[in-house]
Design a protein around this motif. Structure first.
Motif, PDB file in Angstrom:
ATOM      1  N   SER A   1       0.829  -1.215   0.000  1.00 40.37           N
ATOM      2  CA  SER A   1       0.000   0.000   0.000  1.00 40.37           C
ATOM      3  C   SER A   1       0.857   1.256   0.000  1.00 40.37           C
ATOM      4  O   SER A   1       0.471   2.292  -0.557  1.00 40.37           O
ATOM      5  CB  SER A   1      -0.939   0.008   1.211  1.00 40.37           C
ATOM      6  OG  SER A   1      -0.224   0.225   2.422  1.00 40.37           O
ATOM      7  N   VAL A   2       2.042   1.181   0.619  1.00 42.20           N
ATOM      8  CA  VAL A   2       2.945   2.331   0.633  1.00 42.20           C
ATOM      9  C   VAL A   2       3.466   2.606  -0.778  1.00 42.20           C
ATOM     10  O   VAL A   2       3.469   3.747  -1.241  1.00 42.20           O
ATOM     11  CB  VAL A   2       4.127   2.084   1.594  1.00 42.20           C
ATOM     12  CG1 VAL A   2       5.020   3.323   1.656  1.00 42.20           C
ATOM     13  CG2 VAL A   2       3.632   1.731   2.984  1.00 42.20           C
ATOM     14  N   TRP A   3       3.878   1.552  -1.463  1.00 42.53           N
ATOM     15  CA  TRP A   3       4.366   1.727  -2.838  1.00 42.53           C
ATOM     16  C   TRP A   3       3.285   2.308  -3.745  1.00 42.53           C
ATOM     17  O   TRP A   3       3.556   3.202  -4.558  1.00 42.53           O
ATOM     18  CB  TRP A   3       4.838   0.390  -3.400  1.00 42.53           C
ATOM     19  CG  TRP A   3       6.134  -0.099  -2.834  1.00 42.53           C
ATOM     20  CD1 TRP A   3       6.326  -1.209  -2.067  1.00 42.53           C
ATOM     21  CD2 TRP A   3       7.428   0.512  -2.982  1.00 42.53           C
ATOM     22  NE1 TRP A   3       7.644  -1.340  -1.718  1.00 42.53           N
ATOM     23  CE2 TRP A   3       8.350  -0.302  -2.271  1.00 42.53           C
ATOM     24  CE3 TRP A   3       7.892   1.648  -3.626  1.00 42.53           C
ATOM     25  CZ2 TRP A   3       9.706  -0.002  -2.198  1.00 42.53           C
ATOM     26  CZ3 TRP A   3       9.252   1.949  -3.554  1.00 42.53           C
ATOM     27  CH2 TRP A   3      10.137   1.135  -2.849  1.00 42.53           C
ATOM     28  N   VAL A   4       2.061   1.825  -3.604  1.00 41.25           N
ATOM     29  CA  VAL A   4       0.969   2.324  -4.448  1.00 41.25           C
ATOM     30  C   VAL A   4       0.690   3.789  -4.132  1.00 41.25           C
ATOM     31  O   VAL A   4       0.466   4.605  -5.038  1.00 41.25           O
ATOM     32  CB  VAL A   4      -0.304   1.472  -4.251  1.00 41.25           C
ATOM     33  CG1 VAL A   4      -1.483   2.085  -5.006  1.00 41.25           C
ATOM     34  CG2 VAL A   4      -0.068   0.048  -4.729  1.00 41.25           C
ATOM     35  N   SER A   5       0.711   4.156  -2.854  1.00 41.64           N
ATOM     36  CA  SER A   5       0.484   5.551  -2.471  1.00 41.64           C
ATOM     37  C   SER A   5       1.572   6.458  -3.041  1.00 41.64           C
ATOM     38  O   SER A   5       1.285   7.555  -3.545  1.00 41.64           O
ATOM     39  CB  SER A   5       0.447   5.685  -0.948  1.00 41.64           C
ATOM     40  OG  SER A   5       0.204   7.014  -0.561  1.00 41.64           O
ATOM     41  N   PHE A   6       2.832   6.008  -2.986  1.00 37.67           N
ATOM     42  CA  PHE A   6       3.926   6.775  -3.580  1.00 37.67           C
ATOM     43  C   PHE A   6       3.648   7.036  -5.060  1.00 37.67           C
ATOM     44  O   PHE A   6       3.762   8.167  -5.551  1.00 37.67           O
ATOM     45  CB  PHE A   6       5.250   6.007  -3.456  1.00 37.67           C
ATOM     46  CG  PHE A   6       5.877   6.040  -2.099  1.00 37.67           C
ATOM     47  CD1 PHE A   6       5.203   6.557  -0.993  1.00 37.67           C
ATOM     48  CD2 PHE A   6       7.157   5.540  -1.897  1.00 37.67           C
ATOM     49  CE1 PHE A   6       5.790   6.568   0.267  1.00 37.67           C
ATOM     50  CE2 PHE A   6       7.761   5.559  -0.648  1.00 37.67           C
ATOM     51  CZ  PHE A   6       7.069   6.061   0.430  1.00 37.67           C
ATOM     52  N   ALA A   7       3.299   5.970  -5.776  1.00 36.64           N
ATOM     53  CA  ALA A   7       3.112   6.067  -7.225  1.00 36.64           C
ATOM     54  C   ALA A   7       1.931   6.951  -7.591  1.00 36.64           C
ATOM     55  O   ALA A   7       2.019   7.799  -8.492  1.00 36.64           O
ATOM     56  CB  ALA A   7       2.930   4.668  -7.821  1.00 36.64           C
ATOM     57  N   VAL A   8       0.821   6.787  -6.889  1.00 34.16           N
ATOM     58  CA  VAL A   8      -0.389   7.544  -7.221  1.00 34.16           C
ATOM     59  C   VAL A   8      -0.235   9.016  -6.852  1.00 34.16           C
ATOM     60  O   VAL A   8      -0.570   9.912  -7.640  1.00 34.16           O
ATOM     61  CB  VAL A   8      -1.614   6.931  -6.507  1.00 34.16           C
ATOM     62  CG1 VAL A   8      -2.842   7.836  -6.679  1.00 34.16           C
ATOM     63  CG2 VAL A   8      -1.911   5.546  -7.066  1.00 34.16           C
TER      64      VAL A   8
ATOM     65  N   LEU B   1      -7.374   0.591   1.204  1.00 31.72           N
ATOM     66  CA  LEU B   1      -7.966  -0.346   0.249  1.00 31.72           C
ATOM     67  C   LEU B   1      -6.939  -1.364  -0.240  1.00 31.72           C
ATOM     68  O   LEU B   1      -7.212  -2.575  -0.291  1.00 31.72           O
ATOM     69  CB  LEU B   1      -8.556   0.419  -0.941  1.00 31.72           C
ATOM     70  CG  LEU B   1      -9.818   1.246  -0.660  1.00 31.72           C
ATOM     71  CD1 LEU B   1     -10.276   1.965  -1.931  1.00 31.72           C
ATOM     72  CD2 LEU B   1     -10.931   0.364  -0.109  1.00 31.72           C
ATOM     73  N   VAL B   2      -5.756  -0.889  -0.597  1.00 28.95           N
ATOM     74  CA  VAL B   2      -4.702  -1.797  -1.059  1.00 28.95           C
ATOM     75  C   VAL B   2      -4.258  -2.716   0.081  1.00 28.95           C
ATOM     76  O   VAL B   2      -3.960  -3.901  -0.130  1.00 28.95           O
ATOM     77  CB  VAL B   2      -3.505  -1.006  -1.621  1.00 28.95           C
ATOM     78  CG1 VAL B   2      -2.344  -1.932  -1.958  1.00 28.95           C
ATOM     79  CG2 VAL B   2      -3.928  -0.225  -2.870  1.00 28.95           C
ATOM     80  N   SER B   3      -4.234  -2.172   1.302  1.00 36.29           N
ATOM     81  CA  SER B   3      -3.820  -2.977   2.456  1.00 36.29           C
ATOM     82  C   SER B   3      -4.755  -4.162   2.688  1.00 36.29           C
ATOM     83  O   SER B   3      -4.331  -5.217   3.178  1.00 36.29           O
ATOM     84  CB  SER B   3      -3.770  -2.108   3.716  1.00 36.29           C
ATOM     85  OG  SER B   3      -2.764  -1.123   3.622  1.00 36.29           O
TER      86      SER B   3
END
Length: 506
Positions: A429-436, A469-471
């Protein structure tokens, strides 16, 4: 002119003097970056507030959003006080101090790496911080130098270079404590200065009622059917106003240079006092700045091209309404606000890049002495890079600021808050938040689909939604790691009765 020069010279002398005085408190990395985690409530609260508000707010944002929303822009300042200060201290203050001390983390990237068991997060987050704090720093230089050009008739380039030199001297010499003590002095100046400015701006239009009456008859370009749009409750464009409130208020909880202040808190008493002090400080400074900017249409003359230059609105207001001596006071006010913000940005970016990127990737055996040397060298490099960007005339203050805040808070807000509170937050979820978060703001910068402030607000909200959500659908961290991580909140500590009551025995 002599009075203004004397006031600026005195300010510079005090600033550098504090830096030299604090040199003995910056002998190691912990002292240079965190002040030994022993900073009291007044210094912490003023460090938080003065890092929050700078020439970007006083010149860029107050000018642009006062012009766009009128008196309703004051809601931005109220949001900064209630959400960006009060809520941030209540939600993050204690938990940030406890968990970062538990991990022995001095930076946000190190926190991410240890909380989410992923060293790569440390490296990537450190690069993100260094890259996206540069435009923020550049926007501060632009706002401050524009006012100096107005007040002294000095070429803009020399103003930028002079301010950069002063920032570099006292931060490189004295570290965090020099910046924090200067923040306390500068914050007091800001409180008195903004009150004087608002009074003179209103008096220049015949007083409070007269200024409101004159502003009420100006038609709005975006809401022509709304009479008195610029004195209405929510202004001519409430949705755009909400976007600015979200960006500048909620976004602070994801900004590394703001969260860093909670790492340094001394004790429980400092949290309680700091919450009240920083909230009142934000209410006066931010509320006063945006309220002042609302009357820009009564002072500013639109160029022949038909479009206002937002960065010039506040300087023109001040030049036409303030006596010479008070302009000197304003220069000290804005210089105070900007120097404190710049010092915070410089320390955050340079320490993060040194500890989390250079030491984490290339020089794992770096000694404390070498770390301190690299931090100071990177302070100088960061200042130089910001100056180069600030000297580009095509970059607007608000655009640079919105890109920086939106990308950083959009990347970090969700993972940081949930990391403090929720066991279920995952590494993915951290990686997705960084990217988004970064993707939305960078895409909008090169291929605009909305205003920079709106893009930043979208990125911030997206981080808070996407992270949980990703988590829910990605692998969880190990239970032993989570038990150790959250055990810091269960540790028993002794406290005086004035803070904690013992249960009454039966």
């Amino acid at each position: 002119m002599f009075e203004k020069i004397l006031m600026i010279a005195l300010f510079f002398a005090v600033t550098v003097g504090i830096g030299v005085y604090c040199r003995r408190h910056a002998g190691n990395v912990g002292d240079f970056v965190l002040g030994g985690r022993n900073v009291g409530p007044w210094v912490t609260a003023f460090a938080y507030g003065t890092s929050y508000f700078s020439s970007v707010v006083f010149v860029g944002y107050a000018g642009q959003f006062g012009w766009n929303f009128g008196v309703a822009s004051t809601w931005i300042g109220i949001g900064n006080a209630l959400i960006g200060s009060l809520l941030a201290w209540v939600v993050l203050g204690r938990r940030t101090r406890v968990m970062t001390k538990h991990f022995e983390s001095a930076t946000m990237p190190d926190f991410f790496a240890k909380r989410y068991c992923c060293p790569a997060l440390r490296t990537v987050a450190s690069v993100i911080i260094f890259v996206f704090l540069v435009p923020y720093s550049a926007s501060v230089y632009k706002g401050l130098s524009g006012l100096f050009s107005m007040a002294f008739g000095i070429d803009f380039t020399w103003c930028v270079l002079g301010i950069a030199l002063l920032t570099g001297i006292y931060v490189v010499v004295g570290g965090y404590m020099a910046a924090a003590l200067n923040d306390l002095v500068q914050g007091i100046i800001m409180l008195g200065g903004i009150c004087l400015v608002v009074v003179f701006i209103l008096n220049g239009q015949g007083g409070f009622s007269s200024a409101f009456a004159r502003l009420s008859v100006i038609p709005s370009e975006t809401a022509p059917a709304l009479n008195g749009a610029f004195v209405s409750f929510f202004g001519p464009d409430p949705l755009a106003l909400l976007g600015v409130v979200i960006l500048t208020s909620l976004g602070t909880m994801g900004l590394p240079q703001m969260v860093h202040k909670f790492y340094t808190i001394k004790n429980e008493k400092s949290i309680h006092a700091g919450t009240i002090i920083s909230t009142l400080f934000a209410l006066v400074i931010a509320g006063g700045s945006y309220f002042m900017g609302a009357f820009g249409r009564l002072y500013y003359t639109v160029p022949e091209g038909g479009k206002p230059v937002f960065d010039n609105i506040v300087p023109q207001m001040l030049a036409s309404s303030l006596p010479d001596l008070l302009i000197g006071v304003v220069m000290i006010l804005v210089l105070s606000a900007s120097m404190s913000t710049l010092s915070s940005l410089v320390i955050t970016s340079s320490s993060t890049f040194t500890l989390d990127f250079l030491k984490g990737v290339f020089m794992k055996d770096m000694t404390h002495k070498v770390q301190l040397r690299w931090i100071r060298l990177l302070c100088i490099f960061f200042v130089a890079l910001s100056v180069v960007l600030a000297l580009n005339p095509n970059n607007l203050i608000t655009s640079l600021m919105s890109l920086s805040w939106g990308a950083l808070a959009g990347a970090f807000l969700g993972p940081f808050i949930l990391g403090l509170f929720w066991r279920g937050a995952t590494t993915a979820s951290v990686w997705v938040s960084f990217a988004v978060g970064i993707g939305i703001c960078v895409w909008n910068f090169f291929f605009p689909f909305t205003a920079p402030t709106s893009a930043g607000a979208i990125a911030i909200v997206a981080s808070l939604v996407i992270t949980p959500l990703v988590s829910l659908v990605t692998p969880k961290l190990s239970q032993p790691h989570l038990d150790v991580t959250f055990s810091c909140y269960d540790e028993k500590v002794a406290a005086p009765h004035k803070f904690v009551l013992n249960p009454i025995s039966e």
